[in-house]
Design a protein around this motif. Structure first.
Motif, PDB file in Angstrom:
ATOM      1  N   VAL A   1      -4.507 176.161  67.664  1.00 41.45           N
ATOM      2  CA  VAL A   1      -3.087 175.922  67.950  1.00 41.45           C
ATOM      3  C   VAL A   1      -3.255 174.684  68.805  1.00 41.45           C
ATOM      4  CG1 VAL A   1      -1.410 176.757  69.553  1.00 41.45           C
ATOM      5  CG2 VAL A   1      -3.010 178.487  68.286  1.00 41.45           C
ATOM      6  N   GLY A   2      -2.009 173.722  68.572  1.00 40.60           N
ATOM      7  CA  GLY A   2      -1.597 172.572  69.213  1.00 40.60           C
ATOM      8  C   GLY A   2      -1.520 172.889  70.549  1.00 40.60           C
ATOM      9  N   THR A   3      -2.184 172.055  71.703  1.00 43.41           N
ATOM     10  CA  THR A   3      -1.743 172.200  73.172  1.00 43.41           C
ATOM     11  C   THR A   3      -1.159 170.871  73.697  1.00 43.41           C
ATOM     12  OG1 THR A   3      -4.236 171.729  73.396  1.00 43.41           O
ATOM     13  CG2 THR A   3      -3.393 173.997  73.324  1.00 43.41           C
ATOM     14  N   GLN A   4      -0.558 170.202  72.801  1.00 43.56           N
ATOM     15  CA  GLN A   4      -0.307 168.789  73.385  1.00 43.56           C
ATOM     16  C   GLN A   4       1.183 169.092  74.526  1.00 43.56           C
ATOM     17  OE1 GLN A   4      -0.107 169.962  70.276  1.00 43.56           O
ATOM     18  NE2 GLN A   4       1.348 168.740  69.108  1.00 43.56           N
ATOM     19  N   TYR A   5       1.700 170.361  74.333  1.00 43.41           N
ATOM     20  CA  TYR A   5       3.001 170.412  74.852  1.00 43.41           C
ATOM     21  C   TYR A   5       2.711 171.414  76.095  1.00 43.41           C
ATOM     22  CZ  TYR A   5       4.980 167.671  71.581  1.00 43.41           C
ATOM     23  OH  TYR A   5       5.419 166.522  70.506  1.00 43.41           O
TER      24      TYR A   5
ATOM     25  N   ALA B   1       5.292 184.571  87.082  1.00 41.99           N
ATOM     26  CA  ALA B   1       4.704 184.348  85.919  1.00 41.99           C
ATOM     27  C   ALA B   1       5.096 182.628  85.445  1.00 41.99           C
ATOM     28  CB  ALA B   1       5.332 184.863  84.782  1.00 41.99           C
ATOM     29  N   VAL B   2       4.111 182.103  85.318  1.00 37.13           N
ATOM     30  CA  VAL B   2       4.218 180.638  85.186  1.00 37.13           C
ATOM     31  C   VAL B   2       4.870 179.962  83.988  1.00 37.13           C
ATOM     32  CG1 VAL B   2       1.817 180.236  83.812  1.00 37.13           C
ATOM     33  CG2 VAL B   2       2.645 178.394  85.339  1.00 37.13           C
ATOM     34  N   ASP B   3       4.908 180.732  83.020  1.00 39.20           N
ATOM     35  CA  ASP B   3       5.669 180.493  81.722  1.00 39.20           C
ATOM     36  C   ASP B   3       7.107 180.465  81.858  1.00 39.20           C
ATOM     37  OD1 ASP B   3       6.614 183.212  80.642  1.00 39.20           O
ATOM     38  OD2 ASP B   3       4.585 183.454  81.508  1.00 39.20           O
ATOM     39  N   PHE B   4       7.806 180.972  82.839  1.00 35.68           N
ATOM     40  CA  PHE B   4       9.103 180.840  83.349  1.00 35.68           C
ATOM     41  C   PHE B   4       9.397 179.519  83.580  1.00 35.68           C
ATOM     42  CE2 PHE B   4       9.455 185.757  83.677  1.00 35.68           C
ATOM     43  CZ  PHE B   4      10.121 185.981  82.366  1.00 35.68           C
ATOM     44  N   GLN B   5       8.263 178.727  84.060  1.00 34.99           N
ATOM     45  CA  GLN B   5       8.526 177.210  84.723  1.00 34.99           C
ATOM     46  C   GLN B   5       8.790 176.185  83.597  1.00 34.99           C
ATOM     47  OE1 GLN B   5       9.432 177.279  87.842  1.00 34.99           O
ATOM     48  NE2 GLN B   5       9.186 179.454  87.824  1.00 34.99           N
ATOM     49  N   VAL B   6       8.929 176.395  82.566  1.00 34.66           N
ATOM     50  CA  VAL B   6       9.359 175.321  81.499  1.00 34.66           C
ATOM     51  C   VAL B   6      10.691 174.548  81.682  1.00 34.66           C
ATOM     52  CG1 VAL B   6       9.594 174.934  79.066  1.00 34.66           C
ATOM     53  CG2 VAL B   6       7.743 176.379  79.875  1.00 34.66           C
ATOM     54  N   THR B   7      10.632 173.469  82.152  1.00 34.91           N
ATOM     55  CA  THR B   7      12.050 173.213  82.341  1.00 34.91           C
ATOM     56  C   THR B   7      12.441 172.203  81.276  1.00 34.91           C
ATOM     57  OG1 THR B   7      10.834 170.879  82.724  1.00 34.91           O
ATOM     58  CG2 THR B   7      11.094 172.586  84.549  1.00 34.91           C
ATOM     59  N   GLU B   8      13.868 171.608  81.184  1.00 33.28           N
ATOM     60  CA  GLU B   8      14.438 170.862  80.217  1.00 33.28           C
ATOM     61  C   GLU B   8      13.802 169.705  79.873  1.00 33.28           C
ATOM     62  OE1 GLU B   8      18.595 170.075  81.019  1.00 33.28           O
ATOM     63  OE2 GLU B   8      19.064 172.447  80.899  1.00 33.28           O
ATOM     64  N   GLU B   9      13.240 168.851  81.023  1.00 30.69           N
ATOM     65  CA  GLU B   9      12.138 167.861  80.867  1.00 30.69           C
ATOM     66  C   GLU B   9      11.099 168.239  79.900  1.00 30.69           C
ATOM     67  OE1 GLU B   9       9.728 164.755  83.524  1.00 30.69           O
ATOM     68  OE2 GLU B   9      10.943 166.232  84.429  1.00 30.69           O
ATOM     69  N   ASP B  10      10.686 169.500  80.081  1.00 26.98           N
ATOM     70  CA  ASP B  10       9.483 169.658  79.212  1.00 26.98           C
ATOM     71  C   ASP B  10       9.937 169.879  77.798  1.00 26.98           C
ATOM     72  OD1 ASP B  10       7.737 169.893  81.427  1.00 26.98           O
ATOM     73  OD2 ASP B  10       8.283 172.232  81.739  1.00 26.98           O
ATOM     74  N   VAL B  11      10.903 170.400  77.442  1.00 28.41           N
ATOM     75  CA  VAL B  11      11.172 170.623  76.114  1.00 28.41           C
ATOM     76  C   VAL B  11      11.795 169.439  75.404  1.00 28.41           C
ATOM     77  CG1 VAL B  11      11.853 173.051  76.545  1.00 28.41           C
ATOM     78  CG2 VAL B  11      13.841 171.609  76.568  1.00 28.41           C
ATOM     79  N   ASP B  12      12.285 168.361  76.165  1.00 26.66           N
ATOM     80  CA  ASP B  12      12.727 167.107  75.903  1.00 26.66           C
ATOM     81  C   ASP B  12      11.473 166.351  75.293  1.00 26.66           C
ATOM     82  OD1 ASP B  12      15.401 167.668  76.176  1.00 26.66           O
ATOM     83  OD2 ASP B  12      15.788 166.509  77.922  1.00 26.66           O
ATOM     84  N   ARG B  13      10.397 166.664  75.928  1.00 26.01           N
ATOM     85  CA  ARG B  13       9.085 166.086  75.559  1.00 26.01           C
ATOM     86  C   ARG B  13       8.601 166.388  74.217  1.00 26.01           C
ATOM     87  NH1 ARG B  13       4.425 166.673  77.355  1.00 26.01           N
ATOM     88  NH2 ARG B  13       4.462 168.727  78.128  1.00 26.01           N
ATOM     89  N   VAL B  14       9.105 167.290  73.682  1.00 24.27           N
ATOM     90  CA  VAL B  14       8.908 167.683  72.163  1.00 24.27           C
ATOM     91  C   VAL B  14       9.167 166.868  71.117  1.00 24.27           C
ATOM     92  CG1 VAL B  14       8.623 169.577  70.652  1.00 24.27           C
ATOM     93  CG2 VAL B  14       8.554 170.022  72.961  1.00 24.27           C
ATOM     94  N   ASN B  15       8.413 166.221  70.145  1.00 19.22           N
ATOM     95  CA  ASN B  15       8.735 165.549  69.044  1.00 19.22           C
ATOM     96  C   ASN B  15       9.126 166.486  68.007  1.00 19.22           C
ATOM     97  OD1 ASN B  15       9.389 163.731  66.999  1.00 19.22           O
ATOM     98  ND2 ASN B  15       7.427 162.751  66.968  1.00 19.22           N
ATOM     99  N   TYR B  16      10.477 166.911  67.934  1.00 22.92           N
ATOM    100  CA  TYR B  16      10.811 167.969  67.215  1.00 22.92           C
ATOM    101  C   TYR B  16      10.755 167.395  65.687  1.00 22.92           C
ATOM    102  CZ  TYR B  16      12.648 170.376  71.132  1.00 22.92           C
ATOM    103  OH  TYR B  16      12.741 170.957  72.286  1.00 22.92           O
TER     104      TYR B  16
END
Length: 326
Positions: free
Chosen positions: A84-88, A119-134
């Motif tokens: 699994v890709g872990t870059q994000y 739970a740490v997974d709830f801490q994903v932010t808008e900045e985090d999802v904007d980093r993804v190269n869709y």
């Protein structure tokens, strides 16, 4: 509908949601409250989907947060183990923790204990999802747990917007877990919105019923969503599934097995179904391959380690005359 299929056929998925650590009593048949030995592996619905896809020859990357501790590093290493890709992945210190699931391989009076405090997974932010190269991916997948709390609720809806702008279809596994939510009312409202903003919705009869305000209304809700142009897979446990796509309603059975646990089936179904579509298989066959994956996973200990490879899935199907009649 064609844009959805075309996206899935690229075989490369950005998956949003949690990775967790599973601890399951060993040997199989041992009750969790009586066990002296536990096995550990990757868990968490979205991480399981990622692992299942990779084992079936697809590509996936998980977008989530993990804790800066031994458990978080364990999950990261297991994700890499499955390809699994872990870059994000974002690593967070402090008191945030990876989810932990403790369970057993005993189907009767099955015991599952899930720890999701801070739970740490709830801490994903808008900045985090904007980093993804869709543009790197063919489709976005999310499991419903991400919507249970902020900031991951808002950030995942932001990811939906980003996916739309990049031309990616959105795939939504309802995955309703009451313990994660502040109230049933909030859950119903938010999950309904997520369904309306998705292109493919997968859930069981209870989950659609919950969204609709009563289990007897679940199928009508599924049909309503399908009428708006979405593909919907309405799962009914041992009674099989109903797939709604355009004007089609495809009824499929299941592959009976001796189950040792109930969990992990939905994640494996999703991986098997998407991998089959990516292989350009007909819709009915894709649903049946997803159902076979679900049967394989409930018949073995663990979740991620029980996800089948393509060879294991083909061997399972070759040993059987076909699914149950519907």
């Amino acid at each position: 509908m064609s844009a959805l299929i075309d996206g899935i056929r690229k075989g490369n998925f950005a998956v949003f949601g949690r990775a967790g650590m599973d601890m399951f009593a060993d040997p199989p048949g041992t009750r969790a409250d009586e066990a002296e030995t536990f096995r550990a592996d990757l868990g968490g619905s979205s991480a399981n989907i990622c692992a299942g896809l990779c084992k079936l020859g697809m590509r996936s990357a998980l977008v989530t947060s993990v804790s800066d501790d031994a458990a978080g590093r364990f999950c990261t290493k297991r994700l890499k183990h499955y390809g699994v890709g872990t870059q994000y992945l974002k690593v967070l210190g402090g008191e945030y923790r990876i989810s932990l699931a403790v369970y057993e391989s005993c189907i009767e009076d099955f015991q599952l204990v899930i720890y999701r405090n801070n739970a740490v997974d709830f801490q994903v932010t808008e900045e985090d999802v904007d980093r993804v190269n869709y543009a790197d991916f063919g489709a976005l997948i999310t499991a419903g747990t991400v919507f249970a709390a902020e900031p991951s609720r808002s950030s995942t809806f932001r990811a939906f917007e980003n996916a739309r702008k990049a031309g990616l279809p959105v795939i939504f596994d309802i995955d309703y877990r009451p313990y994660s939510w502040p109230s049933a009312e909030v859950a119903s409202e938010v999950l309904t919105r997520a369904g309306e903003e998705s292109d493919l919705i997968v859930g069981n009869d209870e989950e659609f019923g919950f969204m609709a305000g009563g289990i007897e209304k679940g199928l009508d809700k599924a049909r309503e969503l399908a009428a708006s142009g979405k593909m919907v897979i309405y799962k009914m446990g041992h009674e099989g599934a109903l797939t709604l796509a355009g004007d089609e309603e495809i009824r499929t059975g299941i592959y009976p097995v001796t189950a040792v646990k109930p969990n992990g089936a939905g994640d494996s179904f999703m991986a098997g179904f998407l991998a089959a579509i990516a292989e350009d298989r007909p819709l009915k066959e894709a649903v049946l391959r997803g159902s076979a994956c679900a049967s394989i996973v409930v018949s073995q200990p663990g979740c991620a380690p029980a996800m089948p490879t393509t060879a294991e899935l083909d061997a399972f199907l070759a040993e059987r005359s076909g699914p149950t009649d519907v």
